[in-house]
Design an enzyme around this catalytic site. Structure first.
Site, short mmCIF file in Angstrom:
data_model
loop_
_atom_site.label_atom_id
_atom_site.label_comp_id
_atom_site.label_asym_id
_atom_site.label_seq_id
_atom_site.Cartn_x
_atom_site.Cartn_y
_atom_site.Cartn_z
CG ASP A 54 -1.91 1.10 1.28
OD1 ASP A 54 -1.73 2.09 0.55
OD2 ASP A 54 -2.89 0.98 2.04
CG HIS A 55 3.07 4.25 -3.11
ND1 HIS A 55 3.76 5.15 -2.31
CD2 HIS A 55 3.83 4.11 -4.23
CE1 HIS A 55 4.86 5.53 -2.93
NE2 HIS A 55 4.93 4.92 -4.09
NE ARG A 56 -4.22 3.80 1.35
CZ ARG A 56 -5.37 3.31 1.83
NH1 ARG A 56 -6.44 4.11 1.94
NH2 ARG A 56 -5.45 2.06 2.20
#
Length: 438
Positions: free
Chosen positions: A410-412
């Site tokens: 998850d790039h968040r």
């Protein structure tokens, strides 16, 4: 007095359930504790037993309907006891008799229409007539009661003018008979072929193409679809692939596998990788976290789920606190969960609380794939097949067992550098498994 059977609450988070299957029919007797039905929740399926002995008087909720917890599903009581105020459920899948009769009549009609009324011919005579393109109504029969026999058709073919003789292939003759096409009306160069008959046939007469089959979604498949759609819609994920040399890991596994076998436990690469991922989390805690609106939750325990293929879908039970368990304990717990998943005996607690997932498709020969993050987790690790490849080691080309590990994050939560650092640490531990002892 009839006893109502209601939708049970099978877990703290359960709000509704679906009757996947009734094990008893109305009017059948049931013993106390006997499996009465199978209920599917948003995660699992459960066998629900009868609360008492008696007769299944009335089924109120049919299979496949989603109902809230506490709603009446059926009534139990004594044989012959009336259940007042409850309408009998509409029988599902009962086809009206009229269409069947019409279809049968049409089929019979098509068979009887092969010859004009009152015209009789032997099967061999019909076959020859089809092949020669002869209209049997023009042939005089010499058999019993005017039946047309083989010699009648052959004599007619020999005496007919050239314009009446139509050479037809057997396949074309059969197609013409099936489609009701008069081969004498077909203009063809030489012999009439099946393609000529199909071209001459009206579109309505040509056999319909095989129909599509619509498969209703099972409760499990609905949940998988919803969660995967949620993941793709809400999680900006990025995939990272890394080659890993499995030489040391294979040697390590061979040794611990032998020791595990003495204790009745089979140790696989999955179990070792679970311990490796739990150890790598110490260096990159964000890999074991969740995105929660205005905060990132770093989980204290590493609860690793292992994707298990089951009939109709996929389940991901998770081993709690992998970082605190020995490799032997992880293997024992994992195999227990896998067995229960495949036999439909998982508890809801086994499916909840996961913080990291591993999915292994190596047994199918995959070289690389991009798994989908299981919300609300931050990462999922895909394991691929192990293949012997030539690699450069200390200036020399040698053959090594190599595999690709595919991490989706998850790039968040994890930037590229963090995700790559986690995957690099996993590779380091896999190529030097003795580091797990430190």
């Amino acid at each position: 007095m009839a006893t109502p059977v209601t939708m049970p609450k099978l877990g703290l988070t359960m709000n509704t359930g679906v009757i996947s299957r009734w094990n008893k029919k109305e009017g059948e007797s049931v013993a106390k504790g006997e499996i009465l039905m199978v209920v599917a929740t948003d995660k699992l399926t459960f066998d629900v037993v009868s609360p008492e002995a008696g007769t299944l008087l009335r089924i109120v909720v049919p299979e496949g309907k989603d109902v809230p917890v506490g709603e009446v599903l059926a009534y139990l009581g004594q044989a012959g006891e009336a259940v007042s105020g409850v309408a009998a459920p509409e029988a599902a899948g009962t086809a009206p008799a009229a269409p069947t009769s019409v279809a049968s009549a049409e089929k019979a009609s098509s068979r009887s229409a092969a010859l004009p009324a009152g015209l009789r011919a032997t099967p061999l005579a019909r076959k020859i007539a089809r092949e020669e393109g002869i209209d049997l109504s023009a042939v005089a029969g010499s058999g019993p009661e005017g039946r047309i026999v083989r010699k009648d058709v052959e004599a007619f073919a020999a005496s007919a003018p050239e314009s009446r003789k139509i050479k037809t292939s057997p396949a074309a003759a059969k197609a013409a008979a099936d489609l009701g096409v008069d081969v004498s009306s077909i203009a063809a160069d030489g012999r009439v072929m099946k393609a000529d008959v199909l071209k001459a046939a009206s579109p309505a007469s040509v056999k319909a193409a095989p129909k599509d089959v619509r498969l209703p979604l099972t409760p499990m498949r609905k949940v998988i679809a919803e969660r995967m759609s949620l993941s793709k819609a809400t999680i900006p994920s990025v995939a990272y692939d890394m080659d890993v040399d499995f030489t040391a890991l294979a040697e390590f596994r061979a040794k611990v596998k032998a020791e595990g076998a003495k204790r009745g436990v089979k140790i696989s690469y999955n179990h070792i990788l679970m311990k490796i991922c739990a150890a790598a989390v110490k260096d990159v805690p964000l890999a074991n976290s969740s995105f929660d609106g205005d905060a990132i939750v770093l989980h204290g325990n590493v609860n690793i789920g292992l994707a298990v293929a089951v009939d109709g879908g996929l389940l991901v039970p998770n081993v709690k606190a992998v970082q605190e368990k020995s490799l032997l304990e992880v293997a024992e717990e994992t195999e227990r969960l896998v067995d229960q998943a495949r036999s439909g005996k998982l508890a809801l607690e086994d499916m909840q609380g996961g913080t990291f997932t591993i999915t292994n498709l190596g047994m199918f020969g995959t070289k690389s794939f991009t798994p989908i993050v299981n919300p609300p987790e931050a990462c999922i690790l895909g394991v691929n097949t192990i293949t012997e490849k030539p690699v450069a080691v200390d200036g020399a080309v040698v053959i090594r067992p190599m595999s690709v590990l595919s991490l989706v994050a998850d790039h968040r939560i994890l930037d590229g550098a963090e995700a790559a650092r986690f995957l690099a640490r996993v590779r380091e531990l896999a190529e030097n498994p003795w580091l797990l002892l430190l």
